[in-house]
Design a protein around this motif. Structure first.
Motif, short mmCIF file in Angstrom:
data_model
loop_
_atom_site.label_atom_id
_atom_site.label_comp_id
_atom_site.label_asym_id
_atom_site.label_seq_id
_atom_site.Cartn_x
_atom_site.Cartn_y
_atom_site.Cartn_z
N ASP A 190 -12.62 -18.87 -59.37
CA ASP A 190 -11.23 -18.18 -60.33
C ASP A 190 -10.77 -20.08 -59.80
O ASP A 190 -9.92 -20.68 -60.37
N ASN A 191 -11.22 -20.64 -58.82
CA ASN A 191 -10.90 -22.62 -57.75
C ASN A 191 -9.41 -22.74 -57.83
O ASN A 191 -9.10 -23.31 -58.60
N LYS A 192 -8.85 -21.07 -57.00
CA LYS A 192 -7.95 -21.40 -57.23
C LYS A 192 -6.39 -21.90 -58.26
O LYS A 192 -5.48 -22.19 -57.91
N GLY A 193 -7.01 -20.98 -58.85
CA GLY A 193 -6.54 -20.32 -60.59
C GLY A 193 -6.18 -21.95 -61.21
O GLY A 193 -5.55 -21.93 -62.16
N LYS A 201 -19.10 -5.04 -53.24
CA LYS A 201 -17.92 -5.42 -53.75
C LYS A 201 -16.74 -6.30 -52.93
O LYS A 201 -16.47 -7.46 -53.48
N GLU A 202 -17.53 -7.29 -51.64
CA GLU A 202 -17.34 -8.29 -50.89
C GLU A 202 -17.90 -9.41 -52.05
O GLU A 202 -17.45 -10.43 -51.85
N LEU A 203 -19.29 -9.09 -52.67
CA LEU A 203 -20.20 -10.37 -53.33
C LEU A 203 -18.83 -10.27 -55.12
O LEU A 203 -18.81 -11.32 -55.01
N TYR A 204 -18.54 -9.00 -55.38
CA TYR A 204 -17.09 -9.26 -56.50
C TYR A 204 -16.18 -10.47 -55.98
O TYR A 204 -16.41 -11.44 -56.87
N ILE A 205 -15.74 -9.54 -55.57
CA ILE A 205 -14.48 -10.17 -55.08
C ILE A 205 -14.69 -11.43 -54.25
O ILE A 205 -14.09 -12.56 -55.48
N SER A 206 -15.75 -11.94 -54.07
CA SER A 206 -16.33 -13.39 -52.93
C SER A 206 -16.81 -14.26 -54.33
O SER A 206 -15.80 -15.56 -54.54
N ARG A 207 -17.10 -13.86 -55.15
CA ARG A 207 -17.91 -14.29 -56.47
C ARG A 207 -16.26 -14.75 -57.34
O ARG A 207 -16.16 -16.08 -58.04
N ASP A 243 2.13 -16.20 -52.34
CA ASP A 243 1.20 -16.58 -52.44
C ASP A 243 0.00 -16.30 -52.90
O ASP A 243 -0.52 -15.14 -52.98
N ARG A 244 -0.78 -16.65 -53.65
CA ARG A 244 -1.87 -16.51 -54.57
C ARG A 244 -2.73 -16.40 -53.59
O ARG A 244 -3.56 -15.34 -53.94
N GLU A 245 -3.25 -16.99 -52.44
CA GLU A 245 -4.96 -16.30 -51.69
C GLU A 245 -4.89 -15.44 -51.61
O GLU A 245 -5.70 -14.44 -51.95
N THR A 246 -3.73 -14.38 -50.92
CA THR A 246 -3.79 -12.78 -50.98
C THR A 246 -3.84 -11.82 -52.10
O THR A 246 -4.21 -10.80 -52.00
N SER A 247 -2.26 -12.93 -52.92
CA SER A 247 -2.90 -11.44 -53.73
C SER A 247 -3.36 -11.52 -54.67
O SER A 247 -4.40 -10.63 -55.54
N ILE A 248 -4.50 -12.89 -54.67
CA ILE A 248 -5.93 -12.92 -55.74
C ILE A 248 -6.92 -11.49 -55.48
O ILE A 248 -7.82 -11.07 -55.96
N ASN A 249 -6.82 -11.81 -53.96
CA ASN A 249 -7.75 -11.08 -52.48
C ASN A 249 -7.28 -9.69 -53.25
O ASN A 249 -8.55 -8.48 -53.45
N ILE A 250 -5.87 -9.18 -53.13
CA ILE A 250 -5.61 -7.88 -53.22
C ILE A 250 -6.07 -7.23 -55.10
O ILE A 250 -6.28 -6.47 -54.65
N PHE A 251 -5.64 -8.32 -55.22
CA PHE A 251 -6.59 -7.85 -57.07
C PHE A 251 -7.34 -7.28 -57.18
O PHE A 251 -7.65 -6.53 -57.85
N ALA A 252 -8.26 -8.86 -57.26
CA ALA A 252 -9.54 -8.47 -57.68
C ALA A 252 -10.39 -7.21 -56.64
O ALA A 252 -11.61 -6.71 -56.95
N GLU A 253 -10.11 -6.67 -55.39
CA GLU A 253 -10.45 -5.21 -54.89
C GLU A 253 -9.66 -4.38 -55.54
O GLU A 253 -10.19 -3.18 -55.77
N LYS A 254 -8.52 -4.14 -55.59
CA LYS A 254 -7.93 -2.99 -56.84
C LYS A 254 -8.78 -3.42 -58.30
O LYS A 254 -9.29 -2.18 -58.83
N LYS A 295 -12.60 -17.52 -68.80
CA LYS A 295 -13.85 -18.30 -68.81
C LYS A 295 -14.08 -18.01 -67.23
O LYS A 295 -16.06 -17.56 -66.83
N VAL A 296 -13.96 -17.58 -66.39
CA VAL A 296 -14.23 -16.64 -64.84
C VAL A 296 -15.09 -15.48 -65.51
O VAL A 296 -15.98 -14.77 -65.00
N TYR A 297 -14.36 -14.29 -66.38
CA TYR A 297 -14.85 -13.40 -66.78
C TYR A 297 -15.67 -13.53 -67.79
O TYR A 297 -17.47 -12.27 -67.51
N GLN A 298 -16.05 -14.50 -68.25
CA GLN A 298 -17.54 -14.78 -68.96
C GLN A 298 -18.60 -15.35 -68.08
O GLN A 298 -19.24 -14.24 -69.01
#
Length: 225
Positions: free
Chosen positions: A53-56, A42-48, A17-28, A62-65
């Protein structure tokens, strides 16, 4: 008699479940580097992060740059954030409901099970290990290792050859209409689309919402009409 001998799976969005996983990771990650991120909501960082990431589909260099540039991070490099992602994402890996029950059911039915996933070798190996599912799979093909990516038919053909099954004796289960479903159909495999919010797919033989639907579908192909 209808006979199916093998089921081959995609990983991200299908078993993981990548959508759930990526949300958990971004918050961590936000919490871990709070001193550098504290000027960012925090919510801005996670949503951005999730949008970039565009669903992986976009690799995280590129994302972090882009994040470092947008949020003007002065004491944290994109390389550090990327390495944290590679090393730590596995601890946020979340399976879809009924993953283990479904795999166990297929094994009890004597169905061969395989996996084909696009992605980086180390990263995908970490995630597969975190889900603790290796024992179920006869073959796991990761695109970076074999040098072929879905939807290239050769990666499907390689898996089928290893498993010693014909395309029409096999199902492919995935969430991506082109890379998974259409690609598998072109090889001659039957297809099951793992329904994904906001995406449509009209070319799959079957559509499921829950992994436990898969053994029910397969069972129908093991009986005499």
């Amino acid at each position: 008699m209808k006979i199916i001998k093998a089921v081959i799976f995609d990983l991200d969005g299908t078993l993981l479940d990548r959508e759930t996983s990526i949300n958990i990771f971004a918050e961590k990650q936000y919490n871990k580097y709070y001193k550098s991120f504290q000027h960012i909501d925090k919510e801005l960082y996670i949503s951005r992060f999730i949008k970039l990431d565009n669903k992986g589909m976009v690799w995280k260099d590129k994302v972090y740059q882009q994040l470092v540039k947008e949020f003007r991070l002065m004491d944290l490099t994109w390389e550090e954030l990327l390495q944290d992602y590679v090393n730590q994402f596995r601890y946020s890996s979340t399976p879809f409901p009924n993953l283990y029950q479904m795999l166990h059911s297929l094994k009890k039915m004597n169905i061969k099970v395989g996996m084909i996933t696009n992605g980086k070798k180390e990263f995908q190996e970490y995630n597969i290990s975190a889900l603790e599912i290796e024992e179920y799979f006869e073959i796991i093909l990761i695109s970076e290792i074999v040098g072929i990516k879905k939807p290239n038919p050769k990666i499907f053909e390689q898996a089928l050859k290893h498993m010693q099954v014909q395309p029409n004796e096999s199902f492919f289960v995935g969430d991506h209409p082109e890379n998974d479903i259409n690609a598998a159909n072109k090889v001659g495999m039957k297809s099951i689309w793992k329904k994904h919010k906001g995406i449509t797919c009209d070319s799959a033989d079957f559509v499921i919402e829950d992994l436990n639907e898969i053994p029910i579908i397969i069972k129908d192909f093991l009986v005499t009409n």
